[in-house]
Design an enzyme around this catalytic site. Structure first.
Site, PDB file in Angstrom:
ATOM      1  N   ASN A  12       0.678  -1.089  -0.158  1.00 45.56           N
ATOM      2  CA  ASN A  12      -0.017  -0.026   0.012  1.00 45.56           C
ATOM      3  C   ASN A  12       0.914   1.203   0.032  1.00 45.56           C
ATOM      4  O   ASN A  12       1.479   1.579   0.888  1.00 45.56           O
ATOM      5  CB  ASN A  12      -1.049  -0.197   1.231  1.00 45.56           C
ATOM      6  CG  ASN A  12      -1.703   1.302   1.400  1.00 45.56           C
ATOM      7  OD1 ASN A  12      -1.829   2.095   0.259  1.00 45.56           O
ATOM      8  ND2 ASN A  12      -2.397   1.402   2.619  1.00 45.56           N
ATOM      9  N   TRP A  13       1.027   2.003  -1.185  1.00 45.25           N
ATOM     10  CA  TRP A  13       1.904   3.049  -1.362  1.00 45.25           C
ATOM     11  C   TRP A  13       1.250   4.224  -0.717  1.00 45.25           C
ATOM     12  O   TRP A  13       1.991   5.202  -0.550  1.00 45.25           O
ATOM     13  CB  TRP A  13       2.304   3.321  -2.670  1.00 45.25           C
ATOM     14  CG  TRP A  13       2.993   2.260  -3.579  1.00 45.25           C
ATOM     15  CD1 TRP A  13       3.365   0.953  -2.840  1.00 45.25           C
ATOM     16  CD2 TRP A  13       3.501   2.458  -4.855  1.00 45.25           C
ATOM     17  NE1 TRP A  13       3.950   0.298  -4.145  1.00 45.25           N
ATOM     18  CE2 TRP A  13       4.226   1.134  -5.193  1.00 45.25           C
ATOM     19  CE3 TRP A  13       3.404   3.049  -5.660  1.00 45.25           C
ATOM     20  CZ2 TRP A  13       4.935   0.849  -6.300  1.00 45.25           C
ATOM     21  CZ3 TRP A  13       4.118   2.999  -7.143  1.00 45.25           C
ATOM     22  CH2 TRP A  13       4.862   1.939  -7.330  1.00 45.25           C
ATOM     23  N   LYS A  14       0.127   4.389  -0.373  1.00 42.75           N
ATOM     24  CA  LYS A  14      -0.735   5.347   0.258  1.00 42.75           C
ATOM     25  C   LYS A  14      -0.393   6.599  -0.783  1.00 42.75           C
ATOM     26  O   LYS A  14      -0.319   6.555  -1.874  1.00 42.75           O
ATOM     27  CB  LYS A  14      -0.024   5.717   1.392  1.00 42.75           C
ATOM     28  CG  LYS A  14      -0.267   4.387   2.559  1.00 42.75           C
ATOM     29  CD  LYS A  14      -0.251   4.563   3.895  1.00 42.75           C
ATOM     30  CE  LYS A  14      -0.033   3.374   4.544  1.00 42.75           C
ATOM     31  NZ  LYS A  14      -0.083   3.403   5.915  1.00 42.75           N
ATOM     32  N   HIS A  44      -9.794   0.993   5.148  1.00 43.98           N
ATOM     33  CA  HIS A  44      -8.429   0.896   5.654  1.00 43.98           C
ATOM     34  C   HIS A  44      -8.377   2.159   7.017  1.00 43.98           C
ATOM     35  O   HIS A  44      -9.272   3.053   6.739  1.00 43.98           O
ATOM     36  CB  HIS A  44      -7.422   1.701   4.548  1.00 43.98           C
ATOM     37  CG  HIS A  44      -5.928   1.695   5.268  1.00 43.98           C
ATOM     38  ND1 HIS A  44      -5.725   2.697   6.005  1.00 43.98           N
ATOM     39  CD2 HIS A  44      -5.024   0.958   5.097  1.00 43.98           C
ATOM     40  CE1 HIS A  44      -4.283   2.393   6.407  1.00 43.98           C
ATOM     41  NE2 HIS A  44      -3.827   1.240   5.868  1.00 43.98           N
ATOM     42  N   GLU A  58      -6.764   4.514   7.818  1.00 43.44           N
ATOM     43  CA  GLU A  58      -6.816   6.054   7.469  1.00 43.44           C
ATOM     44  C   GLU A  58      -7.851   6.489   6.803  1.00 43.44           C
ATOM     45  O   GLU A  58      -8.255   7.646   6.914  1.00 43.44           O
ATOM     46  CB  GLU A  58      -5.477   6.037   6.571  1.00 43.44           C
ATOM     47  CG  GLU A  58      -4.066   6.129   7.414  1.00 43.44           C
ATOM     48  CD  GLU A  58      -3.106   5.550   6.608  1.00 43.44           C
ATOM     49  OE1 GLU A  58      -3.016   5.425   5.442  1.00 43.44           O
ATOM     50  OE2 GLU A  58      -2.070   5.089   7.145  1.00 43.44           O
ATOM     51  N   GLU A  97      -5.510  -5.090  10.679  1.00 46.40           N
ATOM     52  CA  GLU A  97      -4.416  -4.069  10.868  1.00 46.40           C
ATOM     53  C   GLU A  97      -4.451  -3.243  12.140  1.00 46.40           C
ATOM     54  O   GLU A  97      -5.517  -2.318  12.172  1.00 46.40           O
ATOM     55  CB  GLU A  97      -4.238  -3.016   9.514  1.00 46.40           C
ATOM     56  CG  GLU A  97      -4.027  -3.482   8.191  1.00 46.40           C
ATOM     57  CD  GLU A  97      -3.592  -2.544   7.455  1.00 46.40           C
ATOM     58  OE1 GLU A  97      -2.516  -2.784   6.869  1.00 46.40           O
ATOM     59  OE2 GLU A  97      -4.147  -1.561   7.223  1.00 46.40           O
ATOM     60  N   GLY A 141       2.824  -1.157   4.266  1.00 44.97           N
ATOM     61  CA  GLY A 141       2.727   0.303   3.928  1.00 44.97           C
ATOM     62  C   GLY A 141       4.167   0.789   3.672  1.00 44.97           C
ATOM     63  O   GLY A 141       4.734   0.362   2.596  1.00 44.97           O
ATOM     64  N   GLY A 142       4.911   1.441   4.604  1.00 38.66           N
ATOM     65  CA  GLY A 142       6.147   1.845   4.661  1.00 38.66           C
ATOM     66  C   GLY A 142       7.243   1.037   3.768  1.00 38.66           C
ATOM     67  O   GLY A 142       8.064   1.657   2.992  1.00 38.66           O
TER      68      GLY A 142
END
Ligand code: PGA
Length: 250
Positions: free
Chosen positions: A8-10, A96, A98, A168, A234-235
């Site tokens: 997930n590159w966001k 998600h 966020e 998550e 993610g990161g």
């Protein structure tokens, strides 16, 4: 059971970086046949990436980070499932934390999105997870049960082949605080139990990914758990070597 590593590159990577990173993933020879790599770039890159993914070696699939549940209409800034599908998108994140936290995505929205995506043959990756406060007050199982049930409100048993869940814990996302393998496994087993109770044995085949500060050092411990079928990263998905190392951690 399928093994899956999703990136997930966001809202990260400029155009040059994004293209280079995606091409490197598509071309890498470190991919293995038994692990599906799902990449969720920002929406602006999807169309150009769909051509690259067709030529990729191995199992690379394109995913979107969001969708609107209506098929069309006056919804400024939104993208429909039909539009995603036309761009070669096969997976879409839903719920998600966020999006729940910053964009007010509710359990009811999640259920609508899941239903719309399934109609368009896009696999929803349904994210569930408790906040720190909910965990500390011992409510995490209750919160997860509610989120899982609510997400599938408009979904029937025939559609289960086409679903992925991701656990998550909100307190682990982007914080560097991973859930221990035991903490994660306990919740994954719970999610599976909830699914099987409501939908029968067939639901035991739904992949459940772990997400939240998963990286190249802790992935192996997490993925060795019986109910953890991969990761939503993610990161660490923004760095080629880390992302591929995670995919080699089964
Ligand atoms: P993280 O993010 O790996 O950076 O914690 C995971 C996610 O939000 O999907």
């Amino acid at each position: 059971m399928k093994k899956i590593v999703a990136g997930n590159w966001k809202m990260n990577l400029n155009k040059t970086e994004a293209i280079a990173h995606f091409e490197a993933i598509c071309q890498s020879e470190r991919k293995t046949a038994d692990v599906d790599l799902l990449v969720f770039p920002p929406a602006c890159y999807l169309l150009s990436f769909s051509e690259k993914v067709e030529k990729a070696s191995g199992n690379v699939f394109l995913g979107a980070q969001n969708v609107h549940y209506k098929n069309n209409g006056a919804f400024t800034g939104e993208i429909s499932a039909e539009m995603l599908s036309a761009m070669g998108v096969k997976f879409c994140l839903v719920g998600h934390s966020e999006r729940r936290q910053y964009f007010g995505e509710t359990d009811a929205d999640v259920a609508e999105k899941v239903s719309t995506l399934l109609q368009h043959k896009i696999t929803p990756v349904i994210c569930v997870g408790e906040s720190l406060e909910e965990r500390e007050s011992g409510k995490h199982f209750e919160v997860i049960t509610q989120q899982v049930n609510a997400a599938l409100e408009h979904t029937n048993v025939k559609q289960l082949d086409n679903l992925i869940f991701a656990y998550e814990p909100v307190w682990a996302i982007g914080t560097g605080k991973t859930a221990t393998a035991e903490q994660a496994e306990e919740v994954h087993a719970h999610v599976r139990k909830v699914l099987v109770k409501d939908y029968g044995e067939k639901a035991a085949q739904i992949p459940i990914l772990y997400g939240g500060s998963c990286n190249a050092s802790n992935a192996e411990g997490l993925f060795s758990q019986p109910n953890i079928n991969g990761g939503l990263i993610g990161g660490a998905s923004l760095k080629l070597d880390d992302f591929l190392s995670i995919s080699e951690s089964f």
